[in-house]
Design an enzyme around this catalytic site. Sequence first.
Site, mmCIF file in Angstrom:
data_model
loop_
_atom_site.group_PDB
_atom_site.id
_atom_site.type_symbol
_atom_site.label_atom_id
_atom_site.label_comp_id
_atom_site.label_asym_id
_atom_site.label_seq_id
_atom_site.Cartn_x
_atom_site.Cartn_y
_atom_site.Cartn_z
ATOM 1 C CG HIS A 1 47.616 -2.406 5.014
ATOM 2 N ND1 HIS A 1 46.981 -1.185 5.071
ATOM 3 C CD2 HIS A 1 46.713 -3.306 5.482
ATOM 4 C CE1 HIS A 1 45.764 -1.339 5.549
ATOM 5 N NE2 HIS A 1 45.571 -2.616 5.823
ATOM 6 C CB SER B 1 42.725 1.945 7.358
ATOM 7 O OG SER B 1 43.658 1.143 6.698
ATOM 8 N NE ARG C 1 45.518 -4.192 13.294
ATOM 9 C CZ ARG C 1 44.571 -3.427 12.783
ATOM 10 N NH1 ARG C 1 44.863 -2.256 12.304
ATOM 11 N NH2 ARG C 1 43.316 -3.835 12.758
ATOM 12 C CE LYS D 1 35.793 -2.866 7.273
ATOM 13 N NZ LYS D 1 37.206 -3.222 7.360
#
Length: 164
Positions: A18, A129, A91, A42
């Site tokens: 990030h 993460s 990514r 989440k």
Amino acid sequence: MQVTAVYPGTFDPITNGHLDIISRGVRLFDRIIVALLQNSDKEPLLPLAERMEIVRAVVARFPNVSVESFDGLLVDYARSRGAQAIVRGLRALSDFEYEFQMALMNRRLEPGVETVYMMPSEATSYVSSRLVKEVARLGGDVSGLVPGEVVARLKARYRVRDRS
Ligand code: PNS
């Protein structure tokens, strides 16, 4: 014209990936607002206030980056902040489908806000993460993948969890 970008996410926790995107973004935009989603389905590990505190600490070195939280539609929030762009990191191929859908949906909802994707450095392109949390939970070393503040916070959080 001053160009403002919103960099939205859960940031649970913020990773060096990030940060890599933020450091690229500050070269393109006059201002970046890192925007943490308040009510994510989440179920984040770290509470919003703690995530914001960490992000604030690690972006303090960038004068044109601020940190806020938002709820509701991202495009409504972006419009309310006068942002012309949404920034996201991309990514691998696995990110693509979700990001593609999100970018087109956001464009449909608000054609005036453009989504801009940036590739992170090779060194961080596999960092997520989710994986960082898994490794930390199982006692692995996550230093070098996340800022120092995050390493300490994750250790503390999993220590508390293990005790309860
Ligand atoms: O870091 P994340 O969890 O991948 O970020 C996802 C986020 C916060 C960008 C996304 O869930 C979002 O924008 N949520 C706000 C609600 C919204 O606008 N939904 C429609 C998006 S197409």
